[in-house]
Design a protein around this motif. Sequence first.
Motif, PDB file in Angstrom:
ATOM      1  N   GLN A 257      18.337   0.797  37.446  1.00  0.00           N
ATOM      2  CA  GLN A 257      19.325   0.531  38.483  1.00  0.00           C
ATOM      3  C   GLN A 257      20.705   1.037  38.069  1.00  0.00           C
ATOM      4  O   GLN A 257      21.435   1.620  38.892  1.00  0.00           O
ATOM      5  CB  GLN A 257      19.386  -0.977  38.768  1.00  0.00           C
ATOM      6  N   LEU A 258      21.064   0.846  36.778  1.00  0.00           N
ATOM      7  CA  LEU A 258      22.373   1.297  36.288  1.00  0.00           C
ATOM      8  C   LEU A 258      22.510   2.811  36.413  1.00  0.00           C
ATOM      9  O   LEU A 258      23.549   3.324  36.861  1.00  0.00           O
ATOM     10  CB  LEU A 258      22.556   0.864  34.829  1.00  0.00           C
ATOM     11  N   ILE A 259      21.469   3.538  36.037  1.00  0.00           N
ATOM     12  CA  ILE A 259      21.508   5.006  36.128  1.00  0.00           C
ATOM     13  C   ILE A 259      21.631   5.453  37.580  1.00  0.00           C
ATOM     14  O   ILE A 259      22.416   6.361  37.905  1.00  0.00           O
ATOM     15  CB  ILE A 259      20.256   5.614  35.465  1.00  0.00           C
ATOM     16  N   GLU A 260      20.888   4.817  38.492  1.00  0.00           N
ATOM     17  CA  GLU A 260      20.961   5.192  39.907  1.00  0.00           C
ATOM     18  C   GLU A 260      22.363   4.977  40.471  1.00  0.00           C
ATOM     19  O   GLU A 260      22.861   5.794  41.269  1.00  0.00           O
ATOM     20  CB  GLU A 260      19.930   4.387  40.715  1.00  0.00           C
ATOM     21  N   GLU A 261      23.027   3.901  40.043  1.00  0.00           N
ATOM     22  CA  GLU A 261      24.389   3.622  40.524  1.00  0.00           C
ATOM     23  C   GLU A 261      25.367   4.676  40.021  1.00  0.00           C
ATOM     24  O   GLU A 261      26.227   5.160  40.774  1.00  0.00           O
ATOM     25  CB  GLU A 261      24.833   2.227  40.065  1.00  0.00           C
ATOM     26  N   VAL A 262      25.270   5.037  38.743  1.00  0.00           N
ATOM     27  CA  VAL A 262      26.179   6.041  38.173  1.00  0.00           C
ATOM     28  C   VAL A 262      25.937   7.400  38.805  1.00  0.00           C
ATOM     29  O   VAL A 262      26.891   8.134  39.115  1.00  0.00           O
ATOM     30  CB  VAL A 262      26.006   6.109  36.634  1.00  0.00           C
ATOM     31  N   VAL A 263      24.672   7.758  39.017  1.00  0.00           N
ATOM     32  CA  VAL A 263      24.340   9.045  39.641  1.00  0.00           C
ATOM     33  C   VAL A 263      24.910   9.107  41.058  1.00  0.00           C
ATOM     34  O   VAL A 263      25.458  10.135  41.494  1.00  0.00           O
ATOM     35  CB  VAL A 263      22.814   9.261  39.661  1.00  0.00           C
ATOM     36  N   SER A 264      24.814   8.011  41.802  1.00  0.00           N
ATOM     37  CA  SER A 264      25.314   7.964  43.181  1.00  0.00           C
ATOM     38  C   SER A 264      26.813   8.265  43.216  1.00  0.00           C
ATOM     39  O   SER A 264      27.292   9.012  44.086  1.00  0.00           O
ATOM     40  CB  SER A 264      25.023   6.593  43.794  1.00  0.00           C
ATOM     41  N   ARG A 267      27.619  12.114  42.377  1.00  0.00           N
ATOM     42  CA  ARG A 267      27.168  13.183  43.266  1.00  0.00           C
ATOM     43  C   ARG A 267      28.323  13.819  44.044  1.00  0.00           C
ATOM     44  O   ARG A 267      28.263  14.984  44.410  1.00  0.00           O
ATOM     45  CB  ARG A 267      26.109  12.646  44.233  1.00  0.00           C
ATOM     46  N   PHE A 268      29.383  13.061  44.262  1.00  0.00           N
ATOM     47  CA  PHE A 268      30.514  13.602  45.027  1.00  0.00           C
ATOM     48  C   PHE A 268      31.139  14.783  44.291  1.00  0.00           C
ATOM     49  O   PHE A 268      31.349  15.855  44.872  1.00  0.00           O
ATOM     50  CB  PHE A 268      31.558  12.500  45.258  1.00  0.00           C
ATOM     51  N   SER A 269      31.437  14.614  42.992  1.00  0.00           N
ATOM     52  CA  SER A 269      32.032  15.714  42.225  1.00  0.00           C
ATOM     53  C   SER A 269      31.031  16.844  42.021  1.00  0.00           C
ATOM     54  O   SER A 269      31.404  18.022  41.972  1.00  0.00           O
ATOM     55  CB  SER A 269      32.544  15.211  40.871  1.00  0.00           C
ATOM     56  N   ALA A 270      29.737  16.495  41.913  1.00  0.00           N
ATOM     57  CA  ALA A 270      28.710  17.532  41.740  1.00  0.00           C
ATOM     58  C   ALA A 270      28.571  18.382  42.994  1.00  0.00           C
ATOM     59  O   ALA A 270      28.417  19.616  42.920  1.00  0.00           O
ATOM     60  CB  ALA A 270      27.376  16.883  41.387  1.00  0.00           C
ATOM     61  N   ASN A 271      28.649  17.748  44.175  1.00  0.00           N
ATOM     62  CA  ASN A 271      28.504  18.484  45.425  1.00  0.00           C
ATOM     63  C   ASN A 271      29.617  19.509  45.611  1.00  0.00           C
ATOM     64  O   ASN A 271      29.415  20.553  46.242  1.00  0.00           O
ATOM     65  CB  ASN A 271      28.492  17.510  46.612  1.00  0.00           C
TER      66      ASN A 271
END
Length: 401
Positions: A257-264, A267-271
């Motif tokens: 869950q922690l990894i999914e939150e950080v990835v979410s 994604r803004f800067s990655a996009n």
Amino acid sequence: MTTSDTILPEGFALLINEDGAITEVIHDTFDLFSGGSEVDISFVNRLKGDSIEKGYRLLENINNHGVAYDWELHIGKQDHTKLFNISGVKIEKGILLIGSPDPNDIEQFMNGLMKMNNEQINKLRLFMKKDQEGDTKQNDWMLYNDMSELNNELATTKRQLMKKTAELERLNEFKNQMMGMAAHDLRNPLMLIQNFSDFLMDDHKEEDLFTENQYMMIKEIKGTSEYMVQIIEDMLDMSSYESGSINLEKETIDLVQLIEEVVSLSRFSANKKDIVIKTDLPDSSVNKEIDGHKFRQVLDNLLSNAVKYSNSDTEVEVGIKETAEGEGVTIFVKDHGQGIPEDEIDKLFVPFSQISVEATAGEKSTGLGLAIVQNIVEAHGGKIEVDSEVGAGSTFFIKIP
């Protein structure tokens, strides 16, 4: 001064006690030592320069091993200094020392002294005679004597290093305190600048207060202040970690869950760079006793670095790697970016160090992020490793027990 009419080569013969005080001057061609039995006169007090410390080692060797010879010491009185070849032996009355400016005169010098007092001289002469004949045991003793000298020098060097280390530790602690104080004093005004620029940008969106150039300048002020605040916060973290005051507030955290939150959030800067973040996570929970806030900081740093140093139209992968039962958990962050030269990998975790790899879109870096990551991971009893290839990308592994 002499106790006999026997003619001797130039030199001296002394009786001293174990502390080095002269108890009797048997012979003294150069009048370097006071005569009679004035025990308050120290042999070492007549030595000059670096021979003083060497003189103490000479007496220590005689006291510990019974004999020492062929030591060169500078001896002087007032402005007169001369180099002597000195030998000594421990006898019932204390220590017998003899010295001559010419080492070739030592044998003749002892022969003359034996005529005055055979008992005092014979033991030292016997040692030296055996050495001249190549006696193996005596040569072994000389080697031991040399090793003793080196050991004494090593002990002195060790004491000096310990003193320097203690001083460096004190200075490092002082540096951390000063850095912490400076960071605290800088953080508040920078936060004000950041907040005021936020207010101005929000007001502009509602009322169109500024020209396009003015708005861009305010936007730059906001971005720069945010970057400076990040530097300050990183400095405070490093100051805390280096002083050994890192405190973990552990609780049971689901790493998935922690990894999914950080990835979410990442994604803004990655996009913006057309970079896709993929996850490779197990279907079930992976619970660990960790400090959730600090571990979020670890993952956020590794993910932002992966995006920062990757080219557009590439992928970043984050996941949990399967390990054997009882070997803990391994989290990995993999990019397909520039890669890191092998000889620069060790620099990654050194505060403020610079490497040749640059961010692909001109993003800024404090130079402290990975050092902080390493401190947090190691505080949890884990370790961080890097596998990188220039032109192919890098993978960071976080291993948690």
